[in-house]
Design a protein around this motif. Structure first.
Motif, PDB file in Angstrom:
ATOM      1  N   GLU A  28      82.290   8.105  26.715  1.00  0.00           N
ATOM      2  CA  GLU A  28      83.526   8.890  26.644  1.00  0.00           C
ATOM      3  C   GLU A  28      84.035   8.887  25.197  1.00  0.00           C
ATOM      4  O   GLU A  28      83.597   8.053  24.392  1.00  0.00           O
ATOM      5  N   PRO A  29      84.946   9.784  24.858  1.00  0.00           N
ATOM      6  CA  PRO A  29      85.439   9.829  23.474  1.00  0.00           C
ATOM      7  C   PRO A  29      85.952   8.480  22.959  1.00  0.00           C
ATOM      8  O   PRO A  29      85.734   8.135  21.789  1.00  0.00           O
ATOM      9  N   TYR A  30      86.600   7.695  23.796  1.00  0.00           N
ATOM     10  CA  TYR A  30      87.118   6.402  23.330  1.00  0.00           C
ATOM     11  C   TYR A  30      85.983   5.441  22.985  1.00  0.00           C
ATOM     12  O   TYR A  30      86.138   4.570  22.133  1.00  0.00           O
ATOM     13  N   ASP A  31      84.822   5.598  23.613  1.00  0.00           N
ATOM     14  CA  ASP A  31      83.662   4.780  23.246  1.00  0.00           C
ATOM     15  C   ASP A  31      83.168   5.145  21.852  1.00  0.00           C
ATOM     16  O   ASP A  31      82.792   4.273  21.069  1.00  0.00           O
ATOM     17  N   ASP A  33      85.067   6.438  19.513  1.00  0.00           N
ATOM     18  CA  ASP A  33      86.086   5.915  18.598  1.00  0.00           C
ATOM     19  C   ASP A  33      85.853   4.433  18.325  1.00  0.00           C
ATOM     20  O   ASP A  33      85.980   3.969  17.183  1.00  0.00           O
ATOM     21  N   ALA A  34      85.522   3.673  19.365  1.00  0.00           N
ATOM     22  CA  ALA A  34      85.260   2.242  19.203  1.00  0.00           C
ATOM     23  C   ALA A  34      84.037   2.021  18.313  1.00  0.00           C
ATOM     24  O   ALA A  34      84.071   1.188  17.395  1.00  0.00           O
ATOM     25  N   GLN A  36      82.872   3.991  16.065  1.00  0.00           N
ATOM     26  CA  GLN A  36      83.266   4.362  14.713  1.00  0.00           C
ATOM     27  C   GLN A  36      84.054   3.229  14.046  1.00  0.00           C
ATOM     28  O   GLN A  36      83.862   2.931  12.872  1.00  0.00           O
ATOM     29  N   LYS A  61      89.126  13.318  10.884  1.00  0.00           N
ATOM     30  CA  LYS A  61      88.338  13.075  12.089  1.00  0.00           C
ATOM     31  C   LYS A  61      87.272  14.149  12.287  1.00  0.00           C
ATOM     32  O   LYS A  61      86.159  13.851  12.700  1.00  0.00           O
TER      33      LYS A  61
END
Length: 122
Positions: A28-31, A33-34, A36, A61
């Protein structure tokens, strides 16, 4: 498998993906982000230790992370990029290609790829 004192390879990173039985549908997008964030941390630490040049996450971004989501969940593809200020911008750190291949900083030699590999393992 992961030992931060040893040099890793892209093969080992891909093997970790297989061992953990991860799938694009799990991402998912939050993964992203993590991941990164871990890349930023590992690159900063590597530079601090004078192991590699200074690599940074692009400030915008849109320049650092692009991805396409699957309507059924997860990603179709994603590309995380880094810069080396004063030398180059926007090289891929990790790529989740639409054909299922996961690429790791193909531009980098064994030493310069280590912070990316360590971030992946985190």
């Amino acid at each position: 498998m992961y030992n931060p004192t040893n040099e890793m390879t892209s093969w080992e990173c891909r093997r970790l993906w297989q061992i953990l039985k991860l799938r694009y549908a799990d991402i998912e997008p939050y993964d992203l982000d993590a991941l990164q964030g871990y890349i930023a941390i590992e690159c900063a630490e590597s530079c601090r230790k004078s192991e590699t040049p200074r690599y940074t996450i692009p400030r915008r971004k849109d320049d650092s992370l692009c991805y396409k989501m699957n309507p059924d969940g997860g990603i179709v593809k994603a590309y995380l990029k880094i810069d080396c200020p004063g030398q180059w911008n926007g090289r891929e750190a990790v790529s989740f290609n639409s054909d299922g291949f996961i690429g790791f900083c193909g531009w980098a030699d064994t030493v310069n790829s280590q912070p990316i590999y360590r971030a992946w393992c985190r």
